[in-house]
Write an enzyme that holds these catalytic residues in place. Sequence first.
Site, mmCIF file in Angstrom:
data_model
loop_
_atom_site.group_PDB
_atom_site.id
_atom_site.type_symbol
_atom_site.label_atom_id
_atom_site.label_comp_id
_atom_site.label_asym_id
_atom_site.label_seq_id
_atom_site.Cartn_x
_atom_site.Cartn_y
_atom_site.Cartn_z
ATOM 1 N N GLY A 42 0.772 -1.245 0.000
ATOM 2 C CA GLY A 42 0.000 0.000 0.000
ATOM 3 C C GLY A 42 0.798 1.286 0.000
ATOM 4 O O GLY A 42 0.356 2.301 -0.529
ATOM 5 N N ASP A 98 0.710 3.452 4.442
ATOM 6 C CA ASP A 98 -0.397 3.962 3.639
ATOM 7 C C ASP A 98 -1.504 4.512 4.528
ATOM 8 O O ASP A 98 -1.982 5.621 4.342
ATOM 9 C CB ASP A 98 -0.944 2.880 2.680
ATOM 10 N N ASP A 101 -5.172 2.403 10.645
ATOM 11 C CA ASP A 101 -6.594 2.137 10.845
ATOM 12 C C ASP A 101 -6.796 1.667 12.292
ATOM 13 O O ASP A 101 -6.896 2.495 13.199
ATOM 14 C CB ASP A 101 -6.994 1.086 9.794
ATOM 15 N N GLY A 103 -4.540 0.340 13.987
ATOM 16 C CA GLY A 103 -3.261 0.599 14.647
ATOM 17 C C GLY A 103 -2.503 -0.686 14.940
ATOM 18 O O GLY A 103 -1.351 -0.650 15.370
ATOM 19 N N THR A 105 -1.198 -3.042 12.925
ATOM 20 C CA THR A 105 0.000 -3.230 12.102
ATOM 21 C C THR A 105 1.134 -2.345 12.599
ATOM 22 O O THR A 105 2.252 -2.815 12.845
ATOM 23 C CB THR A 105 -0.300 -2.865 10.623
ATOM 24 N N LEU A 106 0.826 -1.078 12.771
ATOM 25 C CA LEU A 106 1.862 -0.127 13.167
ATOM 26 C C LEU A 106 2.411 -0.433 14.556
ATOM 27 O O LEU A 106 3.613 -0.310 14.789
ATOM 28 C CB LEU A 106 1.302 1.302 13.106
ATOM 29 N N ASP A 157 -5.832 -0.673 -1.663
ATOM 30 C CA ASP A 157 -6.622 -1.579 -2.496
ATOM 31 C C ASP A 157 -7.921 -2.023 -1.832
ATOM 32 O O ASP A 157 -8.089 -1.919 -0.614
ATOM 33 C CB ASP A 157 -5.821 -2.851 -2.783
ATOM 34 N N ARG A 163 -5.386 0.083 -6.639
ATOM 35 C CA ARG A 163 -4.163 0.698 -6.103
ATOM 36 C C ARG A 163 -3.657 1.809 -7.015
ATOM 37 O O ARG A 163 -3.053 2.769 -6.573
ATOM 38 C CB ARG A 163 -3.053 -0.350 -5.972
HETATM 39 P P1 IMP Z 1 -4.422 -1.479 10.701
HETATM 40 O O1 IMP Z 1 -5.863 -1.851 10.954
HETATM 41 O O2 IMP Z 1 -4.081 -0.136 11.271
HETATM 42 O O3 IMP Z 1 -3.507 -2.567 11.173
HETATM 43 O O4 IMP Z 1 -4.277 -1.343 9.136
HETATM 44 C C1 IMP Z 1 -3.599 -2.296 8.421
HETATM 45 C C2 IMP Z 1 -3.726 -2.170 6.948
HETATM 46 O O5 IMP Z 1 -5.070 -2.338 6.564
HETATM 47 C C3 IMP Z 1 -3.299 -0.879 6.289
HETATM 48 O O6 IMP Z 1 -1.905 -0.753 6.138
HETATM 49 C C4 IMP Z 1 -3.997 -1.043 4.952
HETATM 50 O O7 IMP Z 1 -3.212 -1.846 4.091
HETATM 51 C C5 IMP Z 1 -5.274 -1.756 5.335
HETATM 52 N N1 IMP Z 1 -6.395 -0.811 5.426
HETATM 53 C C6 IMP Z 1 -6.943 -0.230 6.505
HETATM 54 N N2 IMP Z 1 -7.960 0.574 6.192
HETATM 55 C C7 IMP Z 1 -8.050 0.531 4.839
HETATM 56 C C8 IMP Z 1 -8.902 1.187 3.879
HETATM 57 O O8 IMP Z 1 -9.794 1.995 4.177
HETATM 58 N N3 IMP Z 1 -8.660 0.873 2.576
HETATM 59 C C9 IMP Z 1 -7.687 -0.001 2.164
HETATM 60 N N4 IMP Z 1 -6.881 -0.612 3.023
HETATM 61 C C10 IMP Z 1 -7.050 -0.356 4.348
HETATM 62 MG MG MG Z 2 -0.765 -1.608 4.391
#
Ligand code: IMP
Ligand code: MG
Length: 173
Positions: A42, A98, A101, A103, A105-106, A157, A163
């Site tokens: 992303g 990218d 969301d 948090g 992953t980060l 995506d 993308r």
């Molecule tokens: P997390 O939920 O913060 O761990 O987000 C992990 C990953 O989910 C991000 O790096 C994106 O690749 C994917 N993601 C989260 N929200 C969206 C969205 O609205 N559109 C597309 N991908 C998303």
């Molecule tokens: Mg990502």
Amino acid sequence: MAQNIEVMITEHDINDKIARLGMKISKEYEGKTVHLIGVLKGSVFFMCELAKHITVPVTMDFMMVSSYGKSMTSSGEVKIVKDLDEPIEGREVILVEDIVDSGNTLSVLRGVLEARKPSSFQVVTLLDKPDRREVEVKVEYSCFTVPDEFVVGYGLDFAQRYRNLPYIGIVKK
Ligand code: IMP
Ligand code: MG
């Protein structure tokens, strides 16, 4: 392809914001080499555009973590699928995301990468979706805050599609 996408942030606005972030980083890291780490896939479009606007020396590496599958909802599980090619100890690391969301992953990446003792570490993200946060995680710079909508484009995506859209849009359900 794009008829069911509503534009949320235009290409012009995105590139303008990224150019300004590039200038800010160039000032902040004067005399140093910035090591950009992109989270595949992303962050690729954001990272390329950002790197073009950084005037200090730049090196790059990539990581890949498992995140969303083919659905619009988070699995909550984070696994390193591809690790860095090079050590980061003693380097000036900027992690390029990218979107932040939940948090999840980060928060995993921050822990893993900071433990490798970079000389400095900060996170820049193209998008931040704070309404969906499940874990508190530090983000040093976010280009845009977005509402709780599933967004695509500029690297993001939906089931691997969209993308390549040059803007950020919402998939109409
Ligand atoms: P997390 O939920 O913060 O761990 O987000 C992990 C990953 O989910 C991000 O790096 C994106 O690749 C994917 N993601 C989260 N929200 C969206 C969205 O609205 N559109 C597309 N991908 C998303
Ligand atoms: Mg990502």
